[in-house]
Design an enzyme around this catalytic site. Structure first.
Site, PDB file in Angstrom:
ATOM      1  N   THR A 108       0.867  -1.189   0.000  1.00  0.00           N
ATOM      2  CA  THR A 108       0.000   0.000   0.000  1.00  0.00           C
ATOM      3  C   THR A 108       0.898   1.232   0.000  1.00  0.00           C
ATOM      4  O   THR A 108       2.096   1.125   0.253  1.00  0.00           O
ATOM      5  CB  THR A 108      -0.929  -0.006   1.241  1.00  0.00           C
ATOM      6  OG1 THR A 108      -1.713  -1.174   1.221  1.00  0.00           O
ATOM      7  CG2 THR A 108      -1.829   1.197   1.351  1.00  0.00           C
ATOM      8  N   GLY A 110      -1.164  -2.473   6.223  1.00  0.00           N
ATOM      9  CA  GLY A 110      -2.197  -3.460   6.526  1.00  0.00           C
ATOM     10  C   GLY A 110      -2.885  -3.169   7.840  1.00  0.00           C
ATOM     11  O   GLY A 110      -3.216  -2.022   8.157  1.00  0.00           O
TER      12      GLY A 110
HETATM   13  N1  GLY Z   1      -5.288  -3.804   1.781  1.00  0.00           N
HETATM   14  C1  GLY Z   1      -4.999  -3.021   2.878  1.00  0.00           C
HETATM   15  C2  GLY Z   1      -6.196  -2.388   3.496  1.00  0.00           C
HETATM   16  O1  GLY Z   1      -7.091  -2.039   2.781  1.00  0.00           O
HETATM   17  O2  GLY Z   1      -6.262  -2.209   4.674  1.00  0.00           O
END
Ligand code: GLY
Length: 563
Positions: free
Chosen positions: A366, A458
Protein backbone atom coordinates in the site's frame (compact mmCIF):
# COMPACT_ATOMS: atom_id res chain seq x y z
CA UNK A 1 19.08 7.25 -3.20
CA UNK A 2 17.73 7.00 0.35
CA UNK A 3 20.42 9.25 1.73
CA UNK A 4 19.84 11.81 -0.99
CA UNK A 5 16.13 11.99 -0.25
CA UNK A 6 16.70 12.35 3.46
CA UNK A 7 19.25 15.10 2.95
CA UNK A 8 16.93 16.83 0.52
CA UNK A 9 14.03 16.55 2.92
CA UNK A 10 16.02 18.00 5.77
CA UNK A 11 17.31 20.82 3.59
CA UNK A 12 13.86 21.79 2.42
CA UNK A 13 12.48 21.62 5.93
CA UNK A 14 15.13 23.91 7.26
CA UNK A 15 14.79 26.24 4.32
CA UNK A 16 11.11 26.81 4.83
CA UNK A 17 10.04 26.04 8.33
CA UNK A 18 9.99 29.52 9.81
CA UNK A 19 8.62 33.00 9.17
CA UNK A 20 6.55 31.84 6.24
CA UNK A 21 3.72 34.04 5.05
CA UNK A 22 0.32 32.46 5.10
CA UNK A 23 -0.51 30.97 1.71
CA UNK A 24 3.03 31.12 0.39
CA UNK A 25 3.87 27.47 0.48
CA UNK A 26 2.70 24.09 -0.59
CA UNK A 27 3.88 20.80 0.85
CA UNK A 28 3.96 17.29 -0.52
CA UNK A 29 5.07 14.05 1.07
CA UNK A 30 4.89 10.83 -0.94
CA UNK A 31 6.55 7.45 -0.80
CA UNK A 32 8.53 8.03 -4.01
CA UNK A 33 10.68 11.04 -5.02
CA UNK A 34 9.39 10.93 -8.61
CA UNK A 35 5.78 11.10 -7.40
CA UNK A 36 6.59 14.08 -5.15
CA UNK A 37 8.14 15.85 -8.12
CA UNK A 38 5.08 15.10 -10.23
CA UNK A 39 2.83 16.64 -7.56
CA UNK A 40 5.03 19.69 -7.47
CA UNK A 41 4.95 20.02 -11.27
CA UNK A 42 1.14 20.03 -11.24
CA UNK A 43 0.92 22.60 -8.44
CA UNK A 44 3.41 24.84 -10.21
CA UNK A 45 1.38 24.55 -13.43
CA UNK A 46 -1.75 25.94 -11.81
CA UNK A 47 -3.30 22.77 -10.45
CA UNK A 48 -4.69 22.61 -6.94
CA UNK A 49 -4.08 19.92 -4.30
CA UNK A 50 -6.80 17.76 -5.87
CA UNK A 51 -5.17 17.85 -9.31
CA UNK A 52 -1.85 17.09 -7.66
CA UNK A 53 -3.45 14.15 -5.83
CA UNK A 54 -4.66 12.70 -9.13
CA UNK A 55 -1.26 13.14 -10.75
CA UNK A 56 0.56 11.68 -7.73
CA UNK A 57 -1.82 8.69 -7.54
CA UNK A 58 -1.20 7.94 -11.21
CA UNK A 59 2.55 8.44 -10.92
CA UNK A 60 2.72 6.13 -7.91
CA UNK A 61 0.81 3.55 -9.97
CA UNK A 62 3.74 3.60 -12.40
CA UNK A 63 6.76 3.93 -10.11
CA UNK A 64 5.52 1.88 -7.14
CA UNK A 65 3.83 -1.02 -8.94
CA UNK A 66 4.37 -3.09 -5.82
CA UNK A 67 2.24 -0.76 -3.70
CA UNK A 68 -0.71 0.72 -5.58
CA UNK A 69 -1.99 1.12 -9.10
CA UNK A 70 -4.88 1.65 -11.44
CA UNK A 71 -5.68 -2.02 -10.90
CA UNK A 72 -6.39 -1.26 -7.24
CA UNK A 73 -8.33 1.02 -4.95
CA UNK A 74 -8.00 3.61 -2.23
CA UNK A 75 -9.44 6.37 -0.10
CA UNK A 76 -8.80 10.06 -0.74
CA UNK A 77 -9.68 12.40 2.10
CA UNK A 78 -10.17 15.85 0.56
CA UNK A 79 -10.44 19.10 2.46
CA UNK A 80 -11.57 22.07 0.39
CA UNK A 81 -10.62 25.34 2.00
CA UNK A 82 -13.11 27.65 0.29
CA UNK A 83 -16.19 25.98 1.78
CA UNK A 84 -14.43 24.19 4.64
CA UNK A 85 -15.72 20.79 3.51
CA UNK A 86 -14.04 17.46 4.06
CA UNK A 87 -15.13 14.43 2.09
CA UNK A 88 -13.84 10.91 1.60
CA UNK A 89 -13.69 9.60 -1.94
CA UNK A 90 -14.22 5.86 -1.67
CA UNK A 91 -12.48 4.21 -4.61
CA UNK A 92 -12.27 0.85 -2.89
CA UNK A 93 -12.41 -2.28 -5.05
CA UNK A 94 -15.68 -4.21 -5.26
CA UNK A 95 -16.21 -7.95 -5.37
CA UNK A 96 -17.23 -9.09 -8.87
CA UNK A 97 -20.90 -9.89 -9.35
CA UNK A 98 -20.16 -13.58 -9.68
CA UNK A 99 -18.34 -13.62 -6.32
CA UNK A 100 -19.88 -15.64 -3.50
CA UNK A 101 -19.11 -16.17 0.14
CA UNK A 102 -17.50 -19.60 -0.29
CA UNK A 103 -15.43 -18.84 -3.39
CA UNK A 104 -12.11 -19.41 -1.63
CA UNK A 105 -13.10 -22.53 0.28
CA UNK A 106 -12.04 -25.97 -0.92
CA UNK A 107 -14.37 -28.96 -0.97
CA UNK A 108 -13.65 -29.60 2.70
CA UNK A 109 -14.64 -26.05 3.55
CA UNK A 110 -11.08 -24.95 4.26
CA UNK A 111 -9.83 -21.52 3.21
CA UNK A 112 -7.56 -21.81 0.14
CA UNK A 113 -5.36 -18.76 0.73
CA UNK A 114 -3.52 -19.07 -2.57
CA UNK A 115 -6.65 -18.35 -4.59
CA UNK A 116 -7.31 -15.20 -2.57
CA UNK A 117 -3.82 -13.77 -2.94
CA UNK A 118 -2.55 -14.53 -6.43
CA UNK A 119 -3.91 -14.80 -9.91
CA UNK A 120 -7.07 -13.66 -11.61
CA UNK A 121 -9.52 -14.78 -8.92
CA UNK A 122 -7.89 -12.61 -6.24
CA UNK A 123 -8.77 -9.24 -7.72
CA UNK A 124 -11.65 -6.93 -6.90
CA UNK A 125 -13.01 -4.50 -9.51
CA UNK A 126 -10.57 -1.56 -9.42
CA UNK A 127 -11.66 1.84 -8.15
CA UNK A 128 -8.61 4.03 -8.77
CA UNK A 129 -9.39 4.99 -12.41
CA UNK A 130 -12.94 6.07 -11.52
CA UNK A 131 -11.66 8.03 -8.53
CA UNK A 132 -9.04 9.88 -10.57
CA UNK A 133 -11.69 10.93 -13.07
CA UNK A 134 -14.16 11.93 -10.35
CA UNK A 135 -11.65 13.95 -8.30
CA UNK A 136 -10.42 15.81 -11.37
CA UNK A 137 -13.88 16.66 -12.65
CA UNK A 138 -15.43 17.65 -9.35
CA UNK A 139 -12.54 19.17 -7.42
CA UNK A 140 -9.67 19.85 -9.81
CA UNK A 141 -8.78 22.80 -11.94
CA UNK A 142 -6.85 21.05 -14.70
CA UNK A 143 -8.03 18.40 -17.17
CA UNK A 144 -7.62 14.68 -16.59
CA UNK A 145 -5.21 14.62 -19.55
CA UNK A 146 -3.03 17.22 -17.85
CA UNK A 147 -3.14 15.36 -14.55
CA UNK A 148 -2.28 12.00 -16.09
CA UNK A 149 0.38 13.32 -18.47
CA UNK A 150 3.33 12.82 -16.08
CA UNK A 151 2.32 9.22 -15.34
CA UNK A 152 1.91 8.46 -19.04
CA UNK A 153 5.34 9.92 -19.71
CA UNK A 154 6.86 7.80 -16.93
CA UNK A 155 5.19 4.63 -18.15
CA UNK A 156 6.37 5.27 -21.73
CA UNK A 157 9.89 6.51 -21.13
CA UNK A 158 10.52 4.34 -18.09
CA UNK A 159 12.18 5.05 -14.77
CA UNK A 160 14.98 3.48 -12.83
CA UNK A 161 13.79 0.95 -10.27
CA UNK A 162 15.12 1.13 -6.72
CA UNK A 163 16.09 -1.41 -4.08
CA UNK A 164 12.57 -1.48 -2.63
CA UNK A 165 11.27 -2.65 -6.01
CA UNK A 166 13.91 -5.35 -6.09
CA UNK A 167 13.15 -6.45 -2.51
CA UNK A 168 9.44 -6.85 -3.25
CA UNK A 169 10.04 -8.48 -6.63
CA UNK A 170 12.21 -11.03 -4.82
CA UNK A 171 9.51 -11.61 -2.24
CA UNK A 172 6.89 -12.31 -4.89
CA UNK A 173 9.23 -13.82 -7.48
CA UNK A 174 7.53 -17.22 -7.73
CA UNK A 175 4.12 -15.65 -8.15
CA UNK A 176 5.36 -13.06 -10.68
CA UNK A 177 6.87 -15.88 -12.72
CA UNK A 178 3.59 -17.76 -12.91
CA UNK A 179 2.02 -15.41 -15.45
CA UNK A 180 4.22 -14.79 -18.54
CA UNK A 181 2.65 -11.41 -19.33
CA UNK A 182 3.32 -10.23 -15.78
CA UNK A 183 6.85 -11.61 -15.74
CA UNK A 184 7.66 -9.89 -19.04
CA UNK A 185 6.79 -6.50 -17.57
CA UNK A 186 8.05 -6.69 -14.02
CA UNK A 187 10.95 -9.16 -14.21
CA UNK A 188 14.06 -9.25 -16.36
CA UNK A 189 14.76 -12.59 -18.04
CA UNK A 190 12.34 -14.07 -15.51
CA UNK A 191 14.42 -12.83 -12.57
CA UNK A 192 14.51 -9.85 -10.27
CA UNK A 193 15.68 -6.97 -12.50
CA UNK A 194 19.24 -5.79 -11.85
CA UNK A 195 20.07 -2.50 -10.14
CA UNK A 196 19.46 0.56 -12.30
CA UNK A 197 17.10 -1.40 -14.53
CA UNK A 198 14.81 0.98 -16.42
CA UNK A 199 11.21 -0.22 -16.25
CA UNK A 200 9.05 0.76 -19.21
CA UNK A 201 5.34 -0.02 -19.24
CA UNK A 202 4.00 0.75 -22.75
CA UNK A 203 0.71 -1.13 -22.28
CA UNK A 204 0.04 0.77 -19.07
CA UNK A 205 0.83 4.02 -20.90
CA UNK A 206 -1.80 3.16 -23.55
CA UNK A 207 -4.37 2.28 -20.89
CA UNK A 208 -3.69 5.55 -19.07
CA UNK A 209 -3.98 7.44 -22.36
CA UNK A 210 -7.46 6.06 -22.94
CA UNK A 211 -8.42 7.02 -19.40
CA UNK A 212 -6.95 10.50 -19.91
CA UNK A 213 -8.81 11.20 -23.13
CA UNK A 214 -12.13 9.44 -22.42
CA UNK A 215 -12.43 9.68 -18.65
CA UNK A 216 -13.61 6.70 -16.59
CA UNK A 217 -15.39 5.13 -19.55
CA UNK A 218 -12.00 4.80 -21.26
CA UNK A 219 -11.21 2.22 -18.59
CA UNK A 220 -14.55 0.72 -17.57
CA UNK A 221 -15.89 0.19 -21.11
CA UNK A 222 -14.54 -0.22 -24.63
CA UNK A 223 -11.19 -1.72 -25.46
CA UNK A 224 -9.62 -1.64 -21.99
CA UNK A 225 -12.65 -3.24 -20.35
CA UNK A 226 -12.73 -5.98 -22.97
CA UNK A 227 -9.01 -6.70 -22.55
CA UNK A 228 -9.39 -6.79 -18.77
CA UNK A 229 -12.30 -9.22 -18.89
CA UNK A 230 -10.59 -11.42 -21.50
CA UNK A 231 -7.40 -11.56 -19.48
CA UNK A 232 -9.13 -12.23 -16.17
CA UNK A 233 -11.25 -15.01 -17.64
CA UNK A 234 -8.24 -16.58 -19.33
CA UNK A 235 -6.73 -16.70 -15.85
CA UNK A 236 -9.84 -18.46 -14.48
CA UNK A 237 -11.24 -15.30 -12.92
CA UNK A 238 -14.89 -14.24 -12.88
CA UNK A 239 -15.12 -10.63 -14.08
CA UNK A 240 -17.73 -9.53 -16.61
CA UNK A 241 -18.14 -6.32 -18.60
CA UNK A 242 -21.08 -5.51 -16.34
CA UNK A 243 -18.79 -5.46 -13.29
CA UNK A 244 -16.70 -2.75 -14.89
CA UNK A 245 -19.64 -0.77 -16.29
CA UNK A 246 -21.29 -0.68 -12.87
CA UNK A 247 -18.29 0.45 -10.84
CA UNK A 248 -18.88 3.82 -9.18
CA UNK A 249 -16.89 5.76 -6.61
CA UNK A 250 -18.83 6.88 -3.56
CA UNK A 251 -18.44 10.16 -1.68
CA UNK A 252 -18.71 9.41 2.01
CA UNK A 253 -18.70 11.53 5.09
CA UNK A 254 -15.44 10.97 6.96
CA UNK A 255 -15.45 9.83 10.57
CA UNK A 256 -14.90 12.95 12.66
CA UNK A 257 -14.31 13.22 16.38
CA UNK A 258 -12.23 15.14 18.87
CA UNK A 259 -9.33 14.14 21.05
CA UNK A 260 -7.99 16.51 23.71
CA UNK A 261 -9.44 19.49 21.84
CA UNK A 262 -8.09 18.48 18.43
CA UNK A 263 -10.47 17.74 15.58
CA UNK A 264 -9.70 14.51 13.76
CA UNK A 265 -11.17 13.35 10.46
CA UNK A 266 -10.34 9.92 9.14
CA UNK A 267 -11.62 7.21 6.85
CA UNK A 268 -15.16 5.93 7.25
CA UNK A 269 -16.38 2.42 6.37
CA UNK A 270 -15.57 0.45 4.30
CA UNK A 271 -12.40 1.43 6.13
CA UNK A 272 -12.25 0.50 9.77
CA UNK A 273 -9.67 3.24 10.44
CA UNK A 274 -11.78 6.18 11.57
CA UNK A 275 -14.06 4.22 13.90
CA UNK A 276 -11.19 2.28 15.46
CA UNK A 277 -9.22 5.50 16.01
CA UNK A 278 -12.26 7.19 17.56
CA UNK A 279 -12.74 4.26 19.92
CA UNK A 280 -9.10 3.98 20.96
CA UNK A 281 -8.64 7.72 21.48
CA UNK A 282 -12.00 7.92 23.24
CA UNK A 283 -10.83 5.27 25.71
CA UNK A 284 -7.46 6.96 26.15
CA UNK A 285 -9.12 10.27 26.95
CA UNK A 286 -10.51 8.61 30.06
CA UNK A 287 -6.97 8.21 31.41
CA UNK A 288 -4.39 10.80 32.35
CA UNK A 289 -1.66 9.44 30.10
CA UNK A 290 0.63 12.41 30.78
CA UNK A 291 0.86 11.50 34.45
CA UNK A 292 1.76 7.87 33.80
CA UNK A 293 5.18 6.32 33.45
CA UNK A 294 6.04 4.83 30.07
CA UNK A 295 5.17 1.29 31.06
CA UNK A 296 1.69 2.09 32.36
CA UNK A 297 1.04 4.41 29.43
CA UNK A 298 1.94 1.74 26.89
CA UNK A 299 -0.09 -0.86 28.78
CA UNK A 300 -3.19 1.34 28.61
CA UNK A 301 -2.65 2.13 24.93
CA UNK A 302 -2.28 -1.58 24.09
CA UNK A 303 -5.42 -2.45 26.04
CA UNK A 304 -7.39 0.22 24.18
CA UNK A 305 -6.08 -1.00 20.79
CA UNK A 306 -7.18 -4.54 21.58
CA UNK A 307 -10.71 -3.51 22.43
CA UNK A 308 -11.21 -1.39 19.32
CA UNK A 309 -9.93 -4.19 17.07
CA UNK A 310 -12.38 -6.59 18.72
CA UNK A 311 -15.20 -4.28 17.63
CA UNK A 312 -13.64 -3.96 14.19
CA UNK A 313 -13.81 -7.70 13.82
CA UNK A 314 -17.38 -7.95 14.96
CA UNK A 315 -19.13 -4.98 13.48
CA UNK A 316 -17.30 -3.47 10.52
CA UNK A 317 -17.75 -4.09 6.81
CA UNK A 318 -19.09 -2.37 3.70
CA UNK A 319 -21.73 0.12 4.91
CA UNK A 320 -23.69 -0.44 1.69
CA UNK A 321 -24.23 -4.07 2.75
CA UNK A 322 -23.96 -4.11 6.52
CA UNK A 323 -25.64 -1.97 9.07
CA UNK A 324 -22.82 -0.61 11.23
CA UNK A 325 -23.71 0.81 14.66
CA UNK A 326 -21.37 3.78 14.18
CA UNK A 327 -23.01 6.04 16.75
CA UNK A 328 -23.06 3.36 19.40
CA UNK A 329 -19.45 2.30 18.79
CA UNK A 330 -18.23 5.89 19.01
CA UNK A 331 -20.66 6.88 21.74
CA UNK A 332 -19.63 7.67 25.28
CA UNK A 333 -21.61 4.85 26.84
CA UNK A 334 -19.77 2.16 24.90
CA UNK A 335 -16.38 3.84 25.16
CA UNK A 336 -16.74 4.40 28.92
CA UNK A 337 -17.65 0.74 29.38
CA UNK A 338 -14.63 -0.38 27.35
CA UNK A 339 -12.28 2.00 29.17
CA UNK A 340 -13.75 0.94 32.49
CA UNK A 341 -12.86 -2.67 31.76
CA UNK A 342 -9.18 -1.85 31.25
CA UNK A 343 -7.28 -3.00 34.31
CA UNK A 344 -4.36 -0.94 35.49
CA UNK A 345 -2.24 -3.85 36.58
CA UNK A 346 -3.17 -6.63 34.27
CA UNK A 347 -3.56 -7.32 30.55
CA UNK A 348 -6.98 -8.64 29.59
CA UNK A 349 -6.64 -11.78 27.44
CA UNK A 350 -8.32 -11.13 24.08
CA UNK A 351 -10.65 -14.07 24.55
CA UNK A 352 -12.26 -12.27 27.50
CA UNK A 353 -12.68 -8.91 25.82
CA UNK A 354 -15.92 -9.64 24.20
CA UNK A 355 -17.91 -12.81 24.27
CA UNK A 356 -19.57 -11.89 21.01
CA UNK A 357 -16.59 -10.79 18.95
CA UNK A 358 -15.55 -12.79 15.92
CA UNK A 359 -12.69 -11.11 14.08
CA UNK A 360 -11.68 -10.04 10.45
CA UNK A 361 -8.94 -9.38 7.78
CA UNK A 362 -6.55 -7.11 5.91
CA UNK A 363 -3.64 -6.58 3.53
CA UNK A 364 -0.15 -5.27 3.60
CA UNK A 365 1.77 -3.17 1.12
CA UNK A 366 0.00 0.00 0.00
CA UNK A 367 1.10 3.63 -0.25
CA UNK A 368 0.20 6.97 1.27
CA UNK A 369 0.70 10.60 0.29
CA UNK A 370 -0.18 13.95 1.88
CA UNK A 371 -0.55 17.30 0.12
CA UNK A 372 -1.37 20.86 1.20
CA UNK A 373 -1.55 23.52 -1.50
CA UNK A 374 -0.99 27.24 -1.06
CA UNK A 375 -4.75 27.86 -0.87
CA UNK A 376 -5.05 25.53 2.11
CA UNK A 377 -6.70 22.62 0.26
CA UNK A 378 -5.56 19.29 1.63
CA UNK A 379 -5.45 15.68 0.49
CA UNK A 380 -4.62 12.66 2.57
CA UNK A 381 -4.74 9.51 0.43
CA UNK A 382 -3.97 5.87 1.06
CA UNK A 383 -4.03 3.59 -1.97
CA UNK A 384 -3.43 -0.11 -2.35
CA UNK A 385 -3.27 -3.21 -4.47
CA UNK A 386 -2.90 -5.09 -1.17
CA UNK A 387 0.20 -7.33 -1.28
CA UNK A 388 3.42 -6.21 -2.94
CA UNK A 389 2.67 -6.54 -6.68
CA UNK A 390 -0.94 -7.35 -5.74
CA UNK A 391 -2.17 -10.57 -7.35
CA UNK A 392 0.97 -10.77 -9.56
CA UNK A 393 -1.30 -10.89 -12.56
CA UNK A 394 -1.65 -8.53 -15.53
CA UNK A 395 -4.51 -9.07 -18.00
CA UNK A 396 -2.71 -9.22 -21.35
CA UNK A 397 -2.42 -5.98 -23.28
CA UNK A 398 -3.53 -3.71 -20.41
CA UNK A 399 -0.40 -3.23 -18.30
CA UNK A 400 -2.81 -3.17 -15.33
CA UNK A 401 -1.43 -5.06 -12.35
CA UNK A 402 -4.34 -6.68 -10.57
CA UNK A 403 -4.98 -6.15 -6.86
CA UNK A 404 -5.52 -9.03 -4.45
CA UNK A 405 -7.85 -7.05 -2.26
CA UNK A 406 -10.37 -9.92 -2.13
CA UNK A 407 -8.19 -11.25 0.70
CA UNK A 408 -9.39 -8.31 2.80
CA UNK A 409 -12.76 -10.01 3.02
CA UNK A 410 -13.34 -12.60 5.72
CA UNK A 411 -13.20 -15.52 3.27
CA UNK A 412 -14.26 -17.83 6.05
CA UNK A 413 -15.64 -15.79 8.92
CA UNK A 414 -13.66 -16.62 12.02
CA UNK A 415 -10.54 -17.87 10.17
CA UNK A 416 -7.47 -15.59 9.93
CA UNK A 417 -6.46 -14.12 6.56
CA UNK A 418 -2.86 -13.69 5.38
CA UNK A 419 -2.25 -11.07 8.10
CA UNK A 420 -3.63 -13.00 10.99
CA UNK A 421 -6.72 -10.81 11.19
CA UNK A 422 -10.01 -12.56 11.37
CA UNK A 423 -13.34 -11.21 10.34
CA UNK A 424 -16.99 -11.62 11.00
CA UNK A 425 -20.16 -11.84 8.99
CA UNK A 426 -20.12 -8.07 8.45
CA UNK A 427 -17.13 -8.62 6.17
CA UNK A 428 -18.17 -11.86 4.46
CA UNK A 429 -17.87 -11.92 0.64
CA UNK A 430 -20.90 -10.86 -1.39
CA UNK A 431 -21.29 -9.75 -5.03
CA UNK A 432 -20.61 -6.03 -5.50
CA UNK A 433 -19.45 -5.59 -1.90
CA UNK A 434 -16.33 -3.70 -0.82
CA UNK A 435 -13.88 -5.53 1.47
CA UNK A 436 -13.16 -4.00 4.86
CA UNK A 437 -9.97 -1.94 4.91
CA UNK A 438 -7.63 -0.50 7.51
CA UNK A 439 -6.44 2.35 5.30
CA UNK A 440 -6.71 5.51 7.38
CA UNK A 441 -5.90 8.76 5.61
CA UNK A 442 -6.26 11.33 8.38
CA UNK A 443 -6.44 15.08 9.04
CA UNK A 444 -5.78 16.50 12.51
CA UNK A 445 -6.49 20.09 13.44
CA UNK A 446 -5.30 21.60 16.69
CA UNK A 447 -5.25 25.25 17.77
CA UNK A 448 -1.74 25.53 16.39
CA UNK A 449 -1.57 23.43 13.26
CA UNK A 450 -3.21 21.03 10.85
CA UNK A 451 -1.56 17.72 9.96
CA UNK A 452 -2.27 15.59 6.90
CA UNK A 453 -0.97 12.07 7.36
CA UNK A 454 -1.24 8.35 6.78
CA UNK A 455 0.75 5.23 6.05
CA UNK A 456 0.64 1.78 4.47
CA UNK A 457 0.93 -1.30 6.68
CA UNK A 458 -2.20 -3.46 6.53
CA UNK A 459 -3.81 -4.04 9.88
CA UNK A 460 -1.09 -1.96 11.57
CA UNK A 461 -2.09 1.23 9.71
CA UNK A 462 -4.58 2.18 12.39
CA UNK A 463 -2.19 1.87 15.31
CA UNK A 464 0.55 3.73 13.42
CA UNK A 465 -1.82 6.63 12.80
CA UNK A 466 -2.91 6.41 16.44
CA UNK A 467 0.67 6.78 17.70
CA UNK A 468 1.16 9.70 15.30
CA UNK A 469 -1.96 11.43 16.67
CA UNK A 470 -0.71 10.97 20.24
CA UNK A 471 2.65 12.43 19.24
CA UNK A 472 1.04 15.34 17.41
CA UNK A 473 -1.06 16.15 20.47
CA UNK A 474 2.16 16.32 22.46
CA UNK A 475 3.76 18.78 20.04
CA UNK A 476 6.18 16.27 18.49
CA UNK A 477 7.69 17.45 15.16
CA UNK A 478 6.75 15.94 11.80
CA UNK A 479 10.18 14.36 11.43
CA UNK A 480 9.98 12.71 14.85
CA UNK A 481 6.40 11.54 14.31
CA UNK A 482 7.35 9.52 11.23
CA UNK A 483 10.53 8.19 12.83
CA UNK A 484 9.13 7.03 16.16
CA UNK A 485 9.27 3.30 16.79
CA UNK A 486 5.90 1.54 16.77
CA UNK A 487 3.96 -1.11 18.62
CA UNK A 488 0.68 -2.75 17.79
CA UNK A 489 -2.08 -4.99 19.09
CA UNK A 490 -4.96 -6.12 16.89
CA UNK A 491 -6.99 -8.21 19.35
CA UNK A 492 -6.16 -11.47 17.61
CA UNK A 493 -3.57 -12.84 17.64
CA UNK A 494 -3.29 -11.85 21.30
CA UNK A 495 0.22 -10.47 20.90
CA UNK A 496 1.84 -7.06 21.17
CA UNK A 497 3.95 -6.74 18.01
CA UNK A 498 6.69 -4.13 18.15
CA UNK A 499 9.49 -2.70 16.10
CA UNK A 500 13.10 -2.93 17.11
CA UNK A 501 13.69 -0.42 19.90
CA UNK A 502 10.01 0.48 20.25
CA UNK A 503 10.14 -0.96 23.76
CA UNK A 504 13.12 -1.05 26.06
CA UNK A 505 14.14 -4.35 27.66
CA UNK A 506 12.75 -3.00 30.91
CA UNK A 507 9.40 -2.22 29.28
CA UNK A 508 9.23 -5.65 27.67
CA UNK A 509 9.89 -7.28 31.03
CA UNK A 510 7.34 -5.10 32.84
CA UNK A 511 4.64 -5.54 30.20
CA UNK A 512 5.21 -9.30 30.25
CA UNK A 513 4.69 -9.26 33.99
CA UNK A 514 1.35 -7.52 33.40
CA UNK A 515 0.37 -10.49 31.25
CA UNK A 516 1.10 -9.22 27.74
CA UNK A 517 2.59 -11.56 25.17
CA UNK A 518 5.14 -9.63 23.14
CA UNK A 519 6.79 -10.35 19.83
CA UNK A 520 9.55 -8.22 18.30
CA UNK A 521 9.23 -7.09 14.68
CA UNK A 522 6.89 -8.37 12.03
CA UNK A 523 6.55 -8.48 8.28
CA UNK A 524 9.39 -8.41 5.80
CA UNK A 525 7.69 -5.39 4.19
CA UNK A 526 8.27 -1.70 4.76
CA UNK A 527 11.95 -1.30 5.34
CA UNK A 528 13.31 -4.69 6.22
CA UNK A 529 13.51 -6.72 9.35
CA UNK A 530 12.27 -5.15 12.52
CA UNK A 531 10.38 -2.22 11.05
CA UNK A 532 7.12 -1.45 9.32
CA UNK A 533 5.17 1.46 7.85
CA UNK A 534 5.98 4.31 5.50
CA UNK A 535 4.27 7.39 6.93
CA UNK A 536 3.99 10.62 4.95
CA UNK A 537 3.01 13.79 6.80
CA UNK A 538 2.58 17.46 5.91
CA UNK A 539 1.83 19.98 8.66
CA UNK A 540 0.59 23.52 8.18
CA UNK A 541 1.31 25.74 11.17
CA UNK A 542 -0.84 28.63 12.22
CA UNK A 543 1.48 31.20 10.62
CA UNK A 544 1.08 29.42 7.27
CA UNK A 545 4.49 27.78 7.35
CA UNK A 546 4.70 24.15 6.42
CA UNK A 547 6.77 21.26 7.69
CA UNK A 548 6.72 17.78 6.28
CA UNK A 549 8.42 14.44 6.64
CA UNK A 550 8.69 11.10 4.89
CA UNK A 551 9.17 7.99 6.93
CA UNK A 552 12.88 7.09 7.12
CA UNK A 553 11.86 3.43 6.72
CA UNK A 554 10.95 4.15 3.08
CA UNK A 555 12.34 6.05 0.11
CA UNK A 556 9.87 8.91 0.16
CA UNK A 557 10.57 12.57 -0.35
CA UNK A 558 8.95 15.75 0.87
CA UNK A 559 8.86 19.00 -1.02
CA UNK A 560 7.96 22.33 0.51
CA UNK A 561 8.10 25.09 -2.01
CA UNK A 562 6.96 28.66 -2.37
CA UNK A 563 4.61 29.67 -5.14
N1 GLY B 1 -5.29 -3.80 1.78
C1 GLY B 1 -5.00 -3.02 2.88
C2 GLY B 1 -6.20 -2.39 3.50
O1 GLY B 1 -7.09 -2.04 2.78
O2 GLY B 1 -6.26 -2.21 4.67
Amino acid sequence: MKLISIIFTVFVLFATSSNAKEGSYHGIATAHPIASEVGNEILKNGGNAFDAAVAVSAALAVVEPYASGIGGGGFWLLHRKKDNTTVMIDGREKAPLKAHRNMYLDNKGNFNKKLAIKGALAGGIPGVPAALDHITRKYGRLSLSANLAPAIRLAKDGYQIDDKYRLYAKLRLDSLREDPDTARIFLHNNNVPPEKHVLKQPDLASTLELLATQGAKGFYSGNTAQLLVNGINKGAGIWTLKDLEQYKVVEREPISFTYRGMKISSASPPSSGGIALAEILGMLEKFDLDKMDNIRRKHIIIEAMKRAYADRAQFLGDPDFTSIPVKQLMGDKHISRQAGEIRNNEATPSEFISTYAKPDGNGNDTTHFSIIDHEGNMVSATLSINFPFGACFVPAGTGVLLNNEMDDFAAKPGTPNAYGLIGGEANAIAPGKRPLSSMSPTLITSDNATAVLGTPGGSRIITMVLLAILDFSNGVSAADIVSHRRFHHQYLPDVVMYEDNALTDKEVAALSLLGHRLKRKMSPYGGGQGSYGNMQIVVQHRDGSISAASDPRGHGMTLILSR
